[in-house]
Design a protein around this motif. Structure first.
Motif, PDB file in Angstrom:
ATOM      1  N   VAL A 104      43.875  79.098  35.223  1.00  0.00           N
ATOM      2  CA  VAL A 104      44.588  78.632  34.315  1.00  0.00           C
ATOM      3  C   VAL A 104      45.843  78.093  34.567  1.00  0.00           C
ATOM      4  O   VAL A 104      46.770  79.535  35.039  1.00  0.00           O
ATOM      5  CB  VAL A 104      44.636  79.595  33.258  1.00  0.00           C
ATOM      6  N   GLN A 105      46.528  76.701  34.067  1.00  0.00           N
ATOM      7  CA  GLN A 105      47.776  76.774  34.192  1.00  0.00           C
ATOM      8  C   GLN A 105      48.169  76.304  33.227  1.00  0.00           C
ATOM      9  O   GLN A 105      47.355  74.901  32.543  1.00  0.00           O
ATOM     10  CB  GLN A 105      47.861  75.707  35.589  1.00  0.00           C
ATOM     11  N   GLY A 106      49.219  76.106  32.850  1.00  0.00           N
ATOM     12  CA  GLY A 106      49.778  74.802  31.875  1.00  0.00           C
ATOM     13  C   GLY A 106      49.434  75.894  30.360  1.00  0.00           C
ATOM     14  O   GLY A 106      50.005  74.766  29.026  1.00  0.00           O
ATOM     15  N   ALA A 107      48.903  76.193  30.691  1.00  0.00           N
ATOM     16  CA  ALA A 107      48.681  76.808  28.821  1.00  0.00           C
ATOM     17  C   ALA A 107      50.340  78.384  28.382  1.00  0.00           C
ATOM     18  O   ALA A 107      50.878  78.334  29.074  1.00  0.00           O
ATOM     19  CB  ALA A 107      47.204  78.750  28.927  1.00  0.00           C
ATOM     20  N   PRO A 108      50.203  78.024  27.127  1.00  0.00           N
ATOM     21  CA  PRO A 108      51.732  78.920  26.354  1.00  0.00           C
ATOM     22  C   PRO A 108      51.231  80.460  27.073  1.00  0.00           C
ATOM     23  O   PRO A 108      50.370  80.765  27.043  1.00  0.00           O
ATOM     24  CB  PRO A 108      51.162  78.912  24.949  1.00  0.00           C
ATOM     25  N   PRO A 109      52.597  80.885  27.117  1.00  0.00           N
ATOM     26  CA  PRO A 109      53.119  82.155  27.835  1.00  0.00           C
ATOM     27  C   PRO A 109      52.198  83.011  27.168  1.00  0.00           C
ATOM     28  O   PRO A 109      52.207  82.803  25.230  1.00  0.00           O
ATOM     29  CB  PRO A 109      53.995  82.064  27.692  1.00  0.00           C
ATOM     30  N   GLY A 110      51.470  84.101  27.185  1.00  0.00           N
ATOM     31  CA  GLY A 110      50.835  84.920  26.452  1.00  0.00           C
ATOM     32  C   GLY A 110      49.511  84.419  25.556  1.00  0.00           C
ATOM     33  O   GLY A 110      49.013  85.590  24.672  1.00  0.00           O
ATOM     34  N   ALA A 111      49.201  83.705  25.989  1.00  0.00           N
ATOM     35  CA  ALA A 111      47.869  82.968  26.264  1.00  0.00           C
ATOM     36  C   ALA A 111      46.624  83.693  26.306  1.00  0.00           C
ATOM     37  O   ALA A 111      46.495  84.131  27.672  1.00  0.00           O
ATOM     38  CB  ALA A 111      47.602  81.341  25.520  1.00  0.00           C
ATOM     39  N   ALA A 112      44.951  84.866  25.546  1.00  0.00           N
ATOM     40  CA  ALA A 112      44.395  85.134  26.055  1.00  0.00           C
ATOM     41  C   ALA A 112      43.148  84.458  26.493  1.00  0.00           C
ATOM     42  O   ALA A 112      43.180  83.686  25.603  1.00  0.00           O
ATOM     43  CB  ALA A 112      43.852  86.408  25.176  1.00  0.00           C
ATOM     44  N   VAL A 113      43.215  84.859  27.948  1.00  0.00           N
ATOM     45  CA  VAL A 113      41.952  83.964  28.434  1.00  0.00           C
ATOM     46  C   VAL A 113      40.585  85.050  28.103  1.00  0.00           C
ATOM     47  O   VAL A 113      40.373  86.050  28.272  1.00  0.00           O
ATOM     48  CB  VAL A 113      41.765  83.614  29.721  1.00  0.00           C
ATOM     49  N   TYR A 114      39.368  84.695  27.290  1.00  0.00           N
ATOM     50  CA  TYR A 114      38.329  85.120  27.677  1.00  0.00           C
ATOM     51  C   TYR A 114      37.189  84.406  27.519  1.00  0.00           C
ATOM     52  O   TYR A 114      36.639  83.085  27.929  1.00  0.00           O
ATOM     53  CB  TYR A 114      38.034  85.223  25.434  1.00  0.00           C
ATOM     54  N   ILE A 115      35.799  85.420  28.765  1.00  0.00           N
ATOM     55  CA  ILE A 115      34.926  84.931  28.876  1.00  0.00           C
ATOM     56  C   ILE A 115      34.074  84.994  28.442  1.00  0.00           C
ATOM     57  O   ILE A 115      33.576  86.693  28.338  1.00  0.00           O
ATOM     58  CB  ILE A 115      35.170  85.270  30.666  1.00  0.00           C
ATOM     59  N   ASP A 116      33.038  84.403  27.842  1.00  0.00           N
ATOM     60  CA  ASP A 116      31.712  84.945  27.228  1.00  0.00           C
ATOM     61  C   ASP A 116      32.176  86.082  25.859  1.00  0.00           C
ATOM     62  O   ASP A 116      31.487  86.846  25.782  1.00  0.00           O
ATOM     63  CB  ASP A 116      31.098  85.604  28.050  1.00  0.00           C
ATOM     64  N   GLY A 117      33.243  85.499  24.735  1.00  0.00           N
ATOM     65  CA  GLY A 117      34.153  86.461  24.196  1.00  0.00           C
ATOM     66  C   GLY A 117      34.555  87.475  24.699  1.00  0.00           C
ATOM     67  O   GLY A 117      35.033  88.153  23.624  1.00  0.00           O
ATOM     68  N   SER A 118      34.476  87.952  26.026  1.00  0.00           N
ATOM     69  CA  SER A 118      35.293  89.243  26.148  1.00  0.00           C
ATOM     70  C   SER A 118      36.625  88.674  26.984  1.00  0.00           C
ATOM     71  O   SER A 118      36.428  87.891  28.303  1.00  0.00           O
ATOM     72  CB  SER A 118      34.600  89.635  27.287  1.00  0.00           C
ATOM     73  N   GLN A 119      37.768  89.623  26.697  1.00  0.00           N
ATOM     74  CA  GLN A 119      38.988  88.639  27.276  1.00  0.00           C
ATOM     75  C   GLN A 119      39.172  89.409  28.949  1.00  0.00           C
ATOM     76  O   GLN A 119      39.230  90.818  29.366  1.00  0.00           O
ATOM     77  CB  GLN A 119      40.624  89.369  26.360  1.00  0.00           C
TER      78      GLN A 119
END
Length: 656
Positions: A410-425
């Motif tokens: 993931v590139q260009g997201a707001p700093p500190g944004a959490a990435v979740y896959i199938d509801g799990s960070q």
């Protein structure tokens, strides 16, 4: 019959009698041989091989007797078979009358008639002689001779007459002989350091030994033995210590004139003869007295192992050698359902790999730790097996393929944004708005970007094994949520001496269920600190696959530190550049019905952990150090292969 029994010696004696019969010039000696053959016939009435050789030897004696009588005449020798002389005399008389009749000039017709009559008489005499001879031979086969009716020499025979003549004994061989019997088949024997020769049927007879010291080495697939002995003219060869044996029992018995001396590689060993204890054999051997002229049963006992041998009497001075395999072996069958899996026994690689999903390994009696490894599969924990003599043990290892994982970038997201896959960070965007993870299983998954105060975004993507799914540009731009601002009272500034912590504590009270999917990360700060949690197997359980696994310092699937607990052991393993190395292993008994408490400390330069059952003592799993890298920058979580599930309670992180 056991090769260590006495029938083999009787066969040798019958062969020796056949050799001596062809050269003897005495009918009396032939008679002694004949009686000895009948005695062997009665002793081995149930042995087909002995009975067959008895028949051949008996026929050889009879043929030799006929030859001696035809060349020297029965009247010059003491008769061996009664009635043959009478037949010969009748034949001679008939020939003499025929010659007289011819001299008187009888008419031609009468002479032809008389000639036919004489020939008939001759044939009749020959037939009668042969018939009588066969009757006498049958009597000697089926009836014991007067000399053998009484077994006790102190009690005279009731049927003997004062005029009966005692038969002369057969000549006693005085050549020193070595007889060797072994069950190391197939095997070889080397005499006096010569070239190894094949052992035929596990037997060897040496009866042309020169005086002096000799050595013999016997080798087979399962064992070997080596010994030396001294030979002197007219005396039994004498074994010399020491006797060396590998996975074999060597017993050497030197006998002559009813006495003997025993040496064995089993020292000390309890010796019994015919069921009666004789004493203990040491390095100096054991003297055997009053052996007499009969066969004996010899027993060697050492601890719980007992071996039985048959000592066969022979008149010749002889050294009898028994070499018997006593290898204490068992078999371990390792089942993996995968070909080409490497086997490690006591952490040492075995020379062969699995074929058709299994391998059979012969091992000496004892306890062993066995593990398996195959590239592309998760290493299952080692197992301990107790190998028992003559028994087969089975170890089953379930090799599970390393999950085929994909990556997210993931590139260009707001700093500190959490990435979740199938509801799990699974990741958090850094100051540059970038987040990465390599723990996504192949297949279709949902990706979601979340940040407090921003509108989340959700996507569906298909992940291919080994591929990378990238999100950038418009996909990673989040809209900030506008909220009405209310005046708030500014908090009082903290005291000057207090400093805010760079990392926040994480406290997850209560119980959570974690489901399989490979590496399952926890959303905790990448900072040095102390972790504690409890795990329970009631949802599916670490004992379902014989282990609970958690990790720290995770950079990617080729670089992390893995802690494991199975039902019997706890261990720590370092994976670096895709290569796994076990750092420590301890014994730890876990109950699948109870909780386990775990504490782990992560520092930049080291990771350590300990485990216990509730209320029990802590067990340290060891410390992993890593030069040149910061463990605090790696991820922390659980490894759950397949569809495994566990319950995790009271997960806490306290930063340092």
């Amino acid at each position: 019959m056991d090769r260590f029994g006495y029938s083999a010696t009787s066969l040798d004696e019958l062969k020796q009698i056949q050799n001596e019969v062809s050269s003897t010039q005495s009918l009396q000696h032939l008679r002694s041989y004949f009686e000895r053959v009948q005695e062997l016939r009665r002793i081995h009435s149930g042995n087909f091989d002995v009975q067959l050789l008895v028949a051949e030897t008996q026929e050889a004696i009879i043929e030799r007797a006929r030859d001696l009588r035809s060349r020297s005449g029965a009247h010059n020798e003491e008769e061996l078979f009664e009635g043959s002389a009478a037949g010969a005399a009748g034949t001679a008389l008939a020939i003499e009358r025929r010659e007289e009749y011819r001299a008187e000039g009888a008419p031609e017709g009468d002479r032809n008639w008389r000639r036919a009559t004489v020939l008939a008489l001759i044939l009749t005499g020959v037939i009668c002689a042969v018939f009588f001879f066969l009757i006498q031979a049958a009597r000697r086969i089926n009836l014991p001779s007067p000399e053998t009716k009484t077994s006790n020499p102190s009690q005279p025979s009731q049927t003997a007459t004062p005029s009966a003549k005692a038969p002369q004994a057969a000549p006693v061989a005085t050549t020193p002989t070595v007889r060797l019997y072994t069950d190391l088949i197939p095997g070889t024997v080397s005499i006096d350091d010569g070239e190894p020769q094949d052992l035929k049927d596990g037997e060897l007879v040496l009866d042309h030994l020169q005086a002096g010291q000799h050595s013999i080495k016997v080798s087979g697939r399962s064992g070997s033995a080596e010994f030396s002995f001294d030979v002197a003219d007219g005396s039994a060869p004498q074994a010399a210590a020491p006797i060396t044996a590998n996975n074999a029992l060597a017993v050497l018995v030197s006998t002559q004139n009813g006495k003997g001396r025993l040496l064995t590689s089993a020292q000390p060993a309890d010796i019994s003869l015919d069921g009666k204890p004789l004493g203990q054999a040491t390095a100096d051997g054991l003297t055997l007295s009053e052996l007499g002229t009969t066969d004996h049963e010899l027993q060697i006992a050492q601890q719980n192992d007992r071996q039985r041998f048959i000592m066969t009497y022979t008149a010749a001075p002889v050294l009898t050698v028994y070499v018997k395999s006593v290898l204490s072996l068992g078999t371990v069958t390792v089942l993996t359902k995968q070909d080409g899996a490497s086997i490690f026994i006591q952490d040492k690689p075995y020379r062969r790999k699995t074929e058709r999903g299994q391998i059979r390994i012969p091992l000496k009696v004892g306890a062993y730790s066995i593990r398996v490894h195959k590239d592309g599969f998760v290493d299952p924990p080692a197992k301990t097996v107790e190998v028992k003599k003559g028994e087969e043990s089975e170890l089953v290892f379930n090799l599970e393929a390393v999950p085929a994982l994909a990556n997210v970038d993931v590139q260009g997201a707001p700093p500190g944004a959490a990435v979740y896959i199938d509801g799990s960070q699974v990741a958090t965007a850094d100051a540059n708005g970038r987040a990465q993870t390599g723990s996504v299983k192949a297949g279709e998954h949902s990706i979601e970007l979340r940040l407090d105060g921003w509108t989340p975004k959700r996507f569906l993507r298909v992940f291919q094994p080994g591929s990378t799914v990238s999100l950038s540009g418009a996909d990673t731009l989040l809209q900030k949520v506008e909220v009405e601002k209310k005046p708030v009272e500014e908090p009082a500034p903290p005291p000057p001496e207090s400093k805010p912590s760079a990392a926040k504590a994480v406290d997850m009270p209560g119980e959570q269920v974690r489901r399989g999917g490979g590496f399952v990360h926890y959303n905790v700060p990448r900072s040095a600190g102390h972790y504690s949690f409890e795990a329970h197997s009631k949802i599916g359980g670490f004992l379902k696959h014989d282990k609970l696994q958690w990790y720290a310092g995770y950079e990617d699937s080729d670089d992390y530190v893995m802690f494991s607990v199975d039902g019997k052991h706890a261990s720590v393993r370092r994976v670096r550049d895709g290569k796994s190395e076990e750092i420590n292993r301890i014994s730890f008994s876990a109950n699948s019905e109870g909780w386990l408490q775990v504490e782990m400390t992560v520092n930049p330069e080291s990771i350590s952990a300990r485990v216990r059952k509730p209320g029990g003592q802590w067990n340290n799993l060891g410390t992993v150090t890593g030069a040149g890298r910061d463990f605090t920058q790696g991820r922390v979580g659980f490894y759950l292969p397949g569809n495994d599930e566990i319950a995790v309670a009271n997960f806490r992180f306290s930063p340092k």
